[in-house]
Design a protein around this motif. Sequence first.
Motif, PDB file in Angstrom:
ATOM      1  N   THR A 155     -41.620  20.729  18.436  1.00 51.87           N
ATOM      2  CA  THR A 155     -40.372  19.974  18.186  1.00 51.87           C
ATOM      3  C   THR A 155     -39.075  20.308  18.200  1.00 51.87           C
ATOM      4  O   THR A 155     -38.172  19.999  18.855  1.00 51.87           O
ATOM      5  CB  THR A 155     -40.431  18.932  16.732  1.00 51.87           C
ATOM      6  N   ASP A 156     -38.881  21.779  17.737  1.00 54.31           N
ATOM      7  CA  ASP A 156     -37.490  22.446  17.765  1.00 54.31           C
ATOM      8  C   ASP A 156     -37.168  22.498  19.396  1.00 54.31           C
ATOM      9  O   ASP A 156     -36.283  22.503  19.819  1.00 54.31           O
ATOM     10  CB  ASP A 156     -37.531  23.627  17.110  1.00 54.31           C
ATOM     11  N   GLY A 157     -38.020  23.128  20.297  1.00 56.08           N
ATOM     12  CA  GLY A 157     -38.169  23.330  21.530  1.00 56.08           C
ATOM     13  C   GLY A 157     -37.643  21.977  22.367  1.00 56.08           C
ATOM     14  O   GLY A 157     -36.914  22.032  23.133  1.00 56.08           O
ATOM     15  N   LEU A 158     -38.365  20.871  21.877  1.00 53.35           N
ATOM     16  CA  LEU A 158     -38.204  19.742  22.647  1.00 53.35           C
ATOM     17  C   LEU A 158     -36.721  19.166  22.369  1.00 53.35           C
ATOM     18  O   LEU A 158     -35.971  18.816  23.284  1.00 53.35           O
ATOM     19  CB  LEU A 158     -39.309  18.562  21.879  1.00 53.35           C
ATOM     20  N   LEU A 159     -36.125  19.437  21.023  1.00 54.25           N
ATOM     21  CA  LEU A 159     -35.053  18.824  20.747  1.00 54.25           C
ATOM     22  C   LEU A 159     -33.998  19.896  21.580  1.00 54.25           C
ATOM     23  O   LEU A 159     -32.668  19.266  21.952  1.00 54.25           O
ATOM     24  CB  LEU A 159     -34.687  18.965  19.449  1.00 54.25           C
ATOM     25  N   GLY A 212     -50.329  12.691  23.080  1.00 55.33           N
ATOM     26  CA  GLY A 212     -51.172  13.024  21.913  1.00 55.33           C
ATOM     27  C   GLY A 212     -52.837  12.835  22.528  1.00 55.33           C
ATOM     28  O   GLY A 212     -53.430  13.584  21.730  1.00 55.33           O
ATOM     29  N   ALA A 213     -52.927  11.806  23.257  1.00 53.58           N
ATOM     30  CA  ALA A 213     -54.408  11.211  23.508  1.00 53.58           C
ATOM     31  C   ALA A 213     -54.756  12.772  24.429  1.00 53.58           C
ATOM     32  O   ALA A 213     -56.170  12.986  24.583  1.00 53.58           O
ATOM     33  CB  ALA A 213     -54.168  10.180  24.237  1.00 53.58           C
ATOM     34  N   LEU A 214     -53.843  13.208  25.083  1.00 53.75           N
ATOM     35  CA  LEU A 214     -54.448  14.655  25.952  1.00 53.75           C
ATOM     36  C   LEU A 214     -54.099  15.706  25.272  1.00 53.75           C
ATOM     37  O   LEU A 214     -54.408  16.812  25.780  1.00 53.75           O
ATOM     38  CB  LEU A 214     -53.234  14.744  27.152  1.00 53.75           C
ATOM     39  N   ASP A 215     -53.989  15.606  23.918  1.00 57.83           N
ATOM     40  CA  ASP A 215     -53.967  16.768  23.078  1.00 57.83           C
ATOM     41  C   ASP A 215     -52.937  17.909  23.306  1.00 57.83           C
ATOM     42  O   ASP A 215     -53.012  19.027  23.546  1.00 57.83           O
ATOM     43  CB  ASP A 215     -55.347  17.581  23.013  1.00 57.83           C
ATOM     44  N   ILE A 216     -51.759  17.292  23.975  1.00 58.19           N
ATOM     45  CA  ILE A 216     -50.629  17.979  24.252  1.00 58.19           C
ATOM     46  C   ILE A 216     -49.414  18.315  23.180  1.00 58.19           C
ATOM     47  O   ILE A 216     -49.028  19.534  23.004  1.00 58.19           O
ATOM     48  CB  ILE A 216     -49.901  17.430  25.470  1.00 58.19           C
ATOM     49  N   GLY A 217     -48.960  17.133  22.568  1.00 56.75           N
ATOM     50  CA  GLY A 217     -47.980  17.325  21.662  1.00 56.75           C
ATOM     51  C   GLY A 217     -47.744  15.993  20.806  1.00 56.75           C
ATOM     52  O   GLY A 217     -48.585  14.972  20.795  1.00 56.75           O
ATOM     53  N   GLN A 218     -47.003  16.054  19.789  1.00 54.49           N
ATOM     54  CA  GLN A 218     -46.935  14.854  18.835  1.00 54.49           C
ATOM     55  C   GLN A 218     -45.525  14.162  18.867  1.00 54.49           C
ATOM     56  O   GLN A 218     -45.218  13.140  18.217  1.00 54.49           O
ATOM     57  CB  GLN A 218     -46.942  15.506  17.566  1.00 54.49           C
ATOM     58  N   ALA A 219     -44.695  14.537  20.009  1.00 54.60           N
ATOM     59  CA  ALA A 219     -43.174  14.108  19.854  1.00 54.60           C
ATOM     60  C   ALA A 219     -42.827  13.669  21.223  1.00 54.60           C
ATOM     61  O   ALA A 219     -43.136  14.477  22.164  1.00 54.60           O
ATOM     62  CB  ALA A 219     -42.287  14.914  19.093  1.00 54.60           C
ATOM     63  N   THR A 273     -35.106  19.685  11.446  1.00 59.69           N
ATOM     64  CA  THR A 273     -35.390  18.394  12.677  1.00 59.69           C
ATOM     65  C   THR A 273     -34.243  17.570  12.680  1.00 59.69           C
ATOM     66  O   THR A 273     -33.699  17.139  13.716  1.00 59.69           O
ATOM     67  CB  THR A 273     -36.501  17.556  12.054  1.00 59.69           C
ATOM     68  N   VAL A 274     -33.470  17.224  11.624  1.00 51.62           N
ATOM     69  CA  VAL A 274     -32.278  16.404  11.516  1.00 51.62           C
ATOM     70  C   VAL A 274     -31.213  17.183  12.041  1.00 51.62           C
ATOM     71  O   VAL A 274     -30.501  16.539  12.913  1.00 51.62           O
ATOM     72  CB  VAL A 274     -31.995  16.011   9.977  1.00 51.62           C
ATOM     73  N   GLU A 275     -30.913  18.375  11.883  1.00 54.49           N
ATOM     74  CA  GLU A 275     -29.768  19.092  12.427  1.00 54.49           C
ATOM     75  C   GLU A 275     -29.926  19.342  13.910  1.00 54.49           C
ATOM     76  O   GLU A 275     -28.891  19.190  14.658  1.00 54.49           O
ATOM     77  CB  GLU A 275     -29.815  20.601  11.961  1.00 54.49           C
ATOM     78  N   ALA A 276     -31.330  19.544  14.442  1.00 56.05           N
ATOM     79  CA  ALA A 276     -31.399  19.718  15.868  1.00 56.05           C
ATOM     80  C   ALA A 276     -31.258  18.500  16.592  1.00 56.05           C
ATOM     81  O   ALA A 276     -30.775  18.195  17.639  1.00 56.05           O
ATOM     82  CB  ALA A 276     -32.887  20.290  16.117  1.00 56.05           C
ATOM     83  N   ALA A 277     -31.666  17.341  16.060  1.00 58.74           N
ATOM     84  CA  ALA A 277     -31.491  15.810  16.536  1.00 58.74           C
ATOM     85  C   ALA A 277     -30.162  15.551  16.671  1.00 58.74           C
ATOM     86  O   ALA A 277     -29.763  15.050  17.765  1.00 58.74           O
ATOM     87  CB  ALA A 277     -32.245  14.898  15.846  1.00 58.74           C
ATOM     88  N   HIS A 278     -29.335  15.850  15.615  1.00 57.98           N
ATOM     89  CA  HIS A 278     -27.815  15.554  15.817  1.00 57.98           C
ATOM     90  C   HIS A 278     -27.276  16.542  16.948  1.00 57.98           C
ATOM     91  O   HIS A 278     -26.322  16.041  17.735  1.00 57.98           O
ATOM     92  CB  HIS A 278     -27.496  15.945  14.368  1.00 57.98           C
ATOM     93  N   ALA A 314     -37.969  13.541  27.435  1.00 55.82           N
ATOM     94  CA  ALA A 314     -38.568  14.522  27.236  1.00 55.82           C
ATOM     95  C   ALA A 314     -39.642  14.619  26.404  1.00 55.82           C
ATOM     96  O   ALA A 314     -39.861  13.633  25.394  1.00 55.82           O
ATOM     97  CB  ALA A 314     -37.589  15.426  26.303  1.00 55.82           C
ATOM     98  N   LEU A 315     -40.649  15.397  26.473  1.00 57.96           N
ATOM     99  CA  LEU A 315     -42.027  15.428  25.732  1.00 57.96           C
ATOM    100  C   LEU A 315     -42.349  16.649  25.123  1.00 57.96           C
ATOM    101  O   LEU A 315     -41.964  17.859  25.847  1.00 57.96           O
ATOM    102  CB  LEU A 315     -43.184  15.182  26.939  1.00 57.96           C
ATOM    103  N   GLU A 316     -42.813  16.659  23.978  1.00 57.50           N
ATOM    104  CA  GLU A 316     -43.189  18.065  23.415  1.00 57.50           C
ATOM    105  C   GLU A 316     -44.450  18.584  24.207  1.00 57.50           C
ATOM    106  O   GLU A 316     -45.334  18.093  24.320  1.00 57.50           O
ATOM    107  CB  GLU A 316     -43.637  17.858  21.598  1.00 57.50           C
ATOM    108  N   GLY A 317     -43.958  20.044  24.043  1.00 60.83           N
ATOM    109  CA  GLY A 317     -45.270  20.815  24.415  1.00 60.83           C
ATOM    110  C   GLY A 317     -45.342  21.821  23.845  1.00 60.83           C
ATOM    111  O   GLY A 317     -45.357  21.871  22.474  1.00 60.83           O
ATOM    112  N   ILE A 318     -45.856  23.030  24.190  1.00 58.16           N
ATOM    113  CA  ILE A 318     -46.311  24.179  23.226  1.00 58.16           C
ATOM    114  C   ILE A 318     -45.154  24.922  22.518  1.00 58.16           C
ATOM    115  O   ILE A 318     -45.381  25.457  21.353  1.00 58.16           O
ATOM    116  CB  ILE A 318     -47.036  25.112  24.153  1.00 58.16           C
TER     117      ILE A 318
END
Length: 300
Positions: A205-209, A181-188, A250-255, A198-202
């Motif tokens: 969050t759905d893609g991260l999961l 987040g400090a690098l303004d890349i993602g939030q998750a 988000t809940v469905e994808a996390a599961h 795994a880190l959130e990118g462009i």
Amino acid sequence: MMKTEVTGTDLELPPGAKVGIIAGGGSLPVEIARALARQGKSPFVVMAAGEVDRVSDFDSYEQTTLMLEDLGSLLPTLKNHHVTHLVTAGHITRRPRLSAMRLNLGLLAWVPTLLVGVSRGDDSVLKLFVRRIERGGIKVVGAHEIVPELVAAEGTLTKAAPRKSDWRDIEAAHAAAKAIGALDIGQAAVAVGGRTIALEGIEGTDGLLERTRQLRGHGRLAGRTRGVLVKCAKPGQELRADLPSIGPQTVEAAHAAGLAGIAVEAGRSLILEGPKVVARANALGLFIVGLPAAEPVHGS
């Protein structure tokens, strides 16, 4: 810019105020429109062309559709409809194509924002966007000010609670999410077994999961269980324009990714369709926890 602190209090609109909504995808712009209508402040909805997936939910409101490439007409459109306050809500999956923009005086005012958008992250763009709108005489407000009931509360929000091992994952993912987040890349970020995997990118969050789900059968993750998604605001983020949020998907994808739960920052994140989110998490055995925003993350 000073960091905006989210308090979850109702916005007091002056008499004669009119709120515009720049609507992207998802349920948040719909919930904001409905909340304003309940308050007797029917909004003017600017739907981002190709981004809104619940178009019919805006049928009863004054509205227009705007191509991202027609950004130069945004302020005149808002002024023509007597908008005094503006909120942005929902997912915008792409940025304007500079080559497709029509050159006019309105567009020239947006050139600094567009040039920054080509080379820097979303939060830098959003800060300039807010500044440009407010220079035009329209006050930008946050979604949390209109629908404070969506702001995540602190503590465990579900029947299931984090285990001691889950708190190690929360600490690891929280630190990683703040770093990107400090690098303004993602939030998750996602952590499994006490380390970030795994880190959130462009892709969001759905893609991260989805990447996490795919990683389950590979390398050192094979056979590991549990894991946590942590989503939080970027340090110094413009919270009026892009408050972190989770929803039923988000809940469905996390599961589906085999995670044990989700942690968000209390007071600085939104839980969309909250009752549905909690009910589904309970049904799947996942935990959702709100972390203290300004304090170190720790478990019991």
